[in-house]
Design a protein around this motif. Structure first.
Motif, PDB file in Angstrom:
ATOM      1  N   GLN A   1       0.818  -1.208   0.000  1.00  0.00           N
ATOM      2  CA  GLN A   1       0.000   0.000   0.000  1.00  0.00           C
ATOM      3  C   GLN A   1       0.853   1.261   0.000  1.00  0.00           C
ATOM      4  OE1 GLN A   1      -0.504  -2.568   1.921  1.00  0.00           O
ATOM      5  NE2 GLN A   1      -2.600  -3.266   1.674  1.00  0.00           N
ATOM      6  N   GLU A   2       2.091   1.191   0.474  1.00  0.00           N
ATOM      7  CA  GLU A   2       2.907   2.401   0.492  1.00  0.00           C
ATOM      8  C   GLU A   2       4.074   2.339  -0.495  1.00  0.00           C
ATOM      9  OE1 GLU A   2       4.848   2.452   4.300  1.00  0.00           O
ATOM     10  OE2 GLU A   2       3.304   1.200   5.173  1.00  0.00           O
ATOM     11  N   LEU A   3       4.670   1.168  -0.672  1.00  0.00           N
ATOM     12  CA  LEU A   3       5.884   1.093  -1.485  1.00  0.00           C
ATOM     13  C   LEU A   3       5.672   0.338  -2.794  1.00  0.00           C
ATOM     14  CD1 LEU A   3       8.762   0.363   1.024  1.00  0.00           C
ATOM     15  CD2 LEU A   3       7.987   2.503   0.107  1.00  0.00           C
ATOM     16  N   ILE A   4       4.432   0.121  -3.222  1.00  0.00           N
ATOM     17  CA  ILE A   4       4.106  -0.624  -4.440  1.00  0.00           C
ATOM     18  C   ILE A   4       4.582  -2.068  -4.331  1.00  0.00           C
ATOM     19  CG2 ILE A   4       4.383  -0.806  -6.908  1.00  0.00           C
ATOM     20  CD1 ILE A   4       4.440   2.142  -7.090  1.00  0.00           C
ATOM     21  N   ALA A   5       5.860  -2.329  -4.566  1.00  0.00           N
ATOM     22  CA  ALA A   5       6.364  -3.680  -4.329  1.00  0.00           C
ATOM     23  C   ALA A   5       7.735  -3.623  -3.676  1.00  0.00           C
ATOM     24  CB  ALA A   5       6.420  -4.464  -5.626  1.00  0.00           C
ATOM     25  N   GLY A   6       8.124  -2.460  -3.186  1.00  0.00           N
ATOM     26  CA  GLY A   6       9.409  -2.319  -2.511  1.00  0.00           C
ATOM     27  C   GLY A   6      10.570  -2.614  -3.438  1.00  0.00           C
ATOM     28  N   PRO A   7      11.512  -3.464  -3.011  1.00  0.00           N
ATOM     29  CA  PRO A   7      12.691  -3.721  -3.822  1.00  0.00           C
ATOM     30  C   PRO A   7      12.377  -4.348  -5.182  1.00  0.00           C
ATOM     31  CG  PRO A   7      12.970  -4.550  -1.604  1.00  0.00           C
ATOM     32  CD  PRO A   7      11.550  -4.145  -1.729  1.00  0.00           C
ATOM     33  N   PHE A   8      11.208  -4.973  -5.322  1.00  0.00           N
ATOM     34  CA  PHE A   8      10.897  -5.657  -6.584  1.00  0.00           C
ATOM     35  C   PHE A   8      10.234  -4.736  -7.605  1.00  0.00           C
ATOM     36  CE2 PHE A   8       9.975  -8.797  -3.121  1.00  0.00           C
ATOM     37  CZ  PHE A   8      11.233  -9.358  -3.148  1.00  0.00           C
ATOM     38  N   THR A   9      10.052  -3.440  -7.261  1.00  0.00           N
ATOM     39  CA  THR A   9       9.256  -2.558  -8.113  1.00  0.00           C
ATOM     40  C   THR A   9       9.724  -2.554  -9.564  1.00  0.00           C
ATOM     41  OG1 THR A   9       9.006  -1.181  -6.187  1.00  0.00           O
ATOM     42  CG2 THR A   9       8.324  -0.232  -8.252  1.00  0.00           C
ATOM     43  N   GLU A  10      11.038  -2.490  -9.781  1.00  0.00           N
ATOM     44  CA  GLU A  10      11.552  -2.335 -11.142  1.00  0.00           C
ATOM     45  C   GLU A  10      11.795  -3.669 -11.837  1.00  0.00           C
ATOM     46  OE1 GLU A  10      12.058   0.206 -13.075  1.00  0.00           O
ATOM     47  OE2 GLU A  10      11.461   1.763 -11.679  1.00  0.00           O
ATOM     48  N   TYR A  11      11.567  -4.769 -11.156  1.00  0.00           N
ATOM     49  CA  TYR A  11      11.903  -6.056 -11.759  1.00  0.00           C
ATOM     50  C   TYR A  11      10.780  -6.541 -12.652  1.00  0.00           C
ATOM     51  CZ  TYR A  11      16.175  -6.858  -9.228  1.00  0.00           C
ATOM     52  OH  TYR A  11      17.446  -6.764  -8.786  1.00  0.00           O
ATOM     53  N   SER A  12      11.157  -7.147 -13.775  1.00  0.00           N
ATOM     54  CA  SER A  12      10.154  -7.744 -14.653  1.00  0.00           C
ATOM     55  C   SER A  12      10.743  -9.017 -15.233  1.00  0.00           C
ATOM     56  CB  SER A  12       9.802  -6.785 -15.785  1.00  0.00           C
ATOM     57  OG  SER A  12      10.937  -6.581 -16.579  1.00  0.00           O
ATOM     58  N   GLY A  13       9.883  -9.896 -15.720  1.00  0.00           N
ATOM     59  CA  GLY A  13      10.343 -11.082 -16.417  1.00  0.00           C
ATOM     60  C   GLY A  13      11.118 -12.045 -15.538  1.00  0.00           C
ATOM     61  N   ALA A  14      12.188 -12.627 -16.099  1.00  0.00           N
ATOM     62  CA  ALA A  14      12.895 -13.718 -15.433  1.00  0.00           C
ATOM     63  C   ALA A  14      13.466 -13.342 -14.059  1.00  0.00           C
ATOM     64  CB  ALA A  14      13.993 -14.249 -16.341  1.00  0.00           C
ATOM     65  N   PRO A  15      14.093 -12.154 -13.864  1.00  0.00           N
ATOM     66  CA  PRO A  15      14.602 -11.851 -12.515  1.00  0.00           C
ATOM     67  C   PRO A  15      13.493 -11.832 -11.464  1.00  0.00           C
ATOM     68  CG  PRO A  15      15.491 -10.310 -14.101  1.00  0.00           C
ATOM     69  CD  PRO A  15      14.479 -11.112 -14.828  1.00  0.00           C
ATOM     70  N   LEU A  16      12.327 -11.324 -11.831  1.00  0.00           N
ATOM     71  CA  LEU A  16      11.201 -11.332 -10.892  1.00  0.00           C
ATOM     72  C   LEU A  16      10.779 -12.766 -10.588  1.00  0.00           C
ATOM     73  CD1 LEU A  16       9.164  -9.568  -9.369  1.00  0.00           C
ATOM     74  CD2 LEU A  16       7.670  -9.744 -11.322  1.00  0.00           C
TER      75      LEU A  16
ATOM     76  N   ILE B   1      -5.979 -13.964 -11.751  1.00  0.00           N
ATOM     77  CA  ILE B   1      -5.869 -12.521 -11.972  1.00  0.00           C
ATOM     78  C   ILE B   1      -5.536 -11.843 -10.647  1.00  0.00           C
ATOM     79  CG2 ILE B   1      -7.059 -10.466 -12.771  1.00  0.00           C
ATOM     80  CD1 ILE B   1      -8.809 -12.192 -14.472  1.00  0.00           C
ATOM     81  N   VAL B   2      -4.443 -11.085 -10.637  1.00  0.00           N
ATOM     82  CA  VAL B   2      -4.000 -10.393  -9.425  1.00  0.00           C
ATOM     83  C   VAL B   2      -3.785  -8.934  -9.786  1.00  0.00           C
ATOM     84  CG1 VAL B   2      -2.215 -10.296  -7.671  1.00  0.00           C
ATOM     85  CG2 VAL B   2      -2.861 -12.473  -8.610  1.00  0.00           C
ATOM     86  N   LEU B   3      -4.161  -8.048  -8.886  1.00  0.00           N
ATOM     87  CA  LEU B   3      -3.907  -6.616  -9.098  1.00  0.00           C
ATOM     88  C   LEU B   3      -2.504  -6.305  -8.605  1.00  0.00           C
ATOM     89  CD1 LEU B   3      -5.482  -4.064  -9.999  1.00  0.00           C
ATOM     90  CD2 LEU B   3      -5.893  -3.614  -7.617  1.00  0.00           C
ATOM     91  N   VAL B   4      -1.627  -5.810  -9.490  1.00  0.00           N
ATOM     92  CA  VAL B   4      -0.261  -5.489  -9.075  1.00  0.00           C
ATOM     93  C   VAL B   4      -0.074  -3.981  -9.074  1.00  0.00           C
ATOM     94  CG1 VAL B   4       0.769  -7.643  -9.809  1.00  0.00           C
ATOM     95  CG2 VAL B   4       0.600  -5.769 -11.414  1.00  0.00           C
ATOM     96  N   GLY B   5       0.901  -3.528  -8.296  1.00  0.00           N
ATOM     97  CA  GLY B   5       1.095  -2.092  -8.136  1.00  0.00           C
ATOM     98  C   GLY B   5       2.116  -1.513  -9.087  1.00  0.00           C
ATOM     99  N   SER B   6       2.953  -2.361  -9.686  1.00  0.00           N
ATOM    100  CA  SER B   6       4.022  -1.858 -10.547  1.00  0.00           C
ATOM    101  C   SER B   6       3.756  -2.293 -11.981  1.00  0.00           C
ATOM    102  CB  SER B   6       5.362  -2.409 -10.071  1.00  0.00           C
ATOM    103  OG  SER B   6       6.338  -2.158 -11.039  1.00  0.00           O
TER     104      SER B   6
END
Lengths: 311, 137
Positions: A211-226, B44-49
């Protein structure tokens, strides 16, 4: 020294990576399903986490402009390597307590900190204010929970008089489980709450507070690293309860009917963790530190004093 | 059906963006996550990023201020991804068509895969729209 494929097999297939990943993803499904039941929903099907991981592996990998390229992509692998190593050590010792496999309690404790370390490096390298804030909170959280966790773990060591995991299991096979001592019951409870913080589940999900940090440290990760981060978390959800069972509850045993008992022990701890997760609000980071360094540490030291006295 | 398309259809993570909506469609979208509809059944999940998202759900007619941000977010979404225009305003600008501060419907800025009309659309219609869009991927 002759070359042998057996250690490689240990690390990659049976007690190591593949086995832990599959069981870990299934336990994450148990987590989601039980959470859904608590919230009066139906919940996802059993293959949900496998679908998530496979999907993420097929997605595009984006490295944000200006981020630390090496650190950003290396961090998830560091966490995965730590989780794989620690699961291999714990399982090999559980399957065969007398094996001369290297790795005592201190190695395990160090390796258990690796996934959190990966999260910190990744969050700091991602050049995102939310990621950086999440990484800093994760760092404070590690400082908070490691102290009571280590004191609790060493209560068991004090009881057995050996730092080798094999000796701890052997002691419990000879003279009953640790949990019959009052000192070890206290240590077990403290370690269980610290495990909750180690898994960053709800009362302690401060680093990735959505609710405050979106996903914290994972915010910028996408694809395989996530996907690798998700996999590491699933593996930790499996291996931390097994580690606690190894220390305090007689270990995982695979002879005859003992298989059922071992699975039930694991499920009991897992469901306890999930219920705590679903019935608590999130703490602030200063509250978490006060809680860990105050009541938890005092409780853990009390347990240790009881163990010294001989209870 | 390959493993890739199977996994994409079984685990669509959605990202919700409001580009000047009246909050009506937004609340209907959140209705989908409540126990009555429980879209987690379909993964289906709501994501923030936006980096985690497979489907970008846009509500509202696009205002002058929101248009560049919408375009930027779409560029930042990892592909393959889906764009859903939710509500009459997102599909065709609705009653705001002649307004001075509206650029136009969502498909004037970015390519849209699924249109879910309605003011607001029912949660059933939203779920059906996302499922139909994923079948295309």
């Amino acid at each position: 020294m002759e070359f042998s494929l057996k250690p490689l097999l240990y690390f990659l297939v049976f007690p190591g990576f593949a086995f832990t990943a599959i069981v870990g993803l299934l336990s994450s499904w148990v987590d989601r399903k039980v959470s859904a039941k608590v919230q009066w929903r139906v919940g996802p099907p059993w293959y949900q986490n496998f679908a998530d991981i496979i999907k993420l592996l097929h997605k595009e990998i984006i490295v944000p402009q200006g981020s630390g390229f090496t650190g950003f992509l290396f961090a998830p692998l560091l966490g995965l390597a730590g989780a794989t190593l620690v699961s291999t050590i714990i399982w090999v010792i559980n399957l065969n307590p007398d094996s001369g496999f290297v790795g005592d309690l201190i190695v395990v404790l160090y390796l258990l900190a690796f996934p959190s370390l990966g999260v910190i490096i990744g969050g700091s390298a991602s050049r995102n204010p939310l990621g950086g804030l999440g990484a800093s909170r994760e760092m404070k959280l590690i400082l908070a929970y490691e102290l009571p966790f280590i004191i609790a773990v060493f209560t068991a060591v004090l009881k057995v008089g050996s730092i080798l995991l094999g000796d701890i299991i052997g002691y419990q096979q000879v003279s009953g489980i640790m949990l019959r001592h009052p000192s070890c019951i206290i240590a077990f409870l403290v370690a269980l709450i610290c495990a909750q913080a180690k898994l960053t589940l709800v009362p302690f999900d401060i680093p990735e507070a959505e609710q405050e940090l979106i996903a914290g440290p994972f915010t910028e990760y996408s694809g395989a690293p996530l996907a690798i981060f998700k996999l590491t978390r699933a593996m930790m959800l499996f291996i931390l309860p097994v580690f606690l069972i190894t220390l305090f509850w007689g270990g995982m045993n695979f002879h005859g009917w003992q298989i059922l008992a071992s699975c039930l022990k694991y499920l009991a701890i897992l469901v306890f963790i999930i219920l705590v997760k679903n019935t608590n609000p999130r703490l602030r980071i200063d509250q978490a530190m006060k809680f860990m360094w105050g009541p938890m540490t005092i409780l853990a030291i009390g347990g240790m004093i009881l163990a010294v006295v001989g209870l | 059906m390959g493993l890739k398309s199977w996994s994409l259809r079984k685990s669509p993570w959605i990202f919700h963006l409001s580009t000047g909506s009246c909050n009506n469609c937004d609340i209907e979208l959140l209705d989908c996550l409540t126990p009555k509809f429980d879209v987690e059944r379909f993964g289906i999940v709501l994501v923030g990023s936006i980096r985690h998202a497979d489907a970008l759900i846009v509500t509202g007619a696009v205002t002058r201020q929101a248009a560049p941000k919408l375009k930027y977010l779409w560029e930042q979404m990892p592909k393959p991804g889906l764009v859903v225009a939710l509500g009459t305003c997102g599909c065709s600008s609705g009653i705001f068509r002649d307004s001075y501060n509206i650029i136009g419907p969502v498909d004037k800025i970015i390519p849209v895969d699924v249109y879910v009309p309605g003011c607001p659309p029912k949660p059933e219609a939203i779920i059906s729209g996302i499922v139909k869009g994923l079948a295309k991927l």
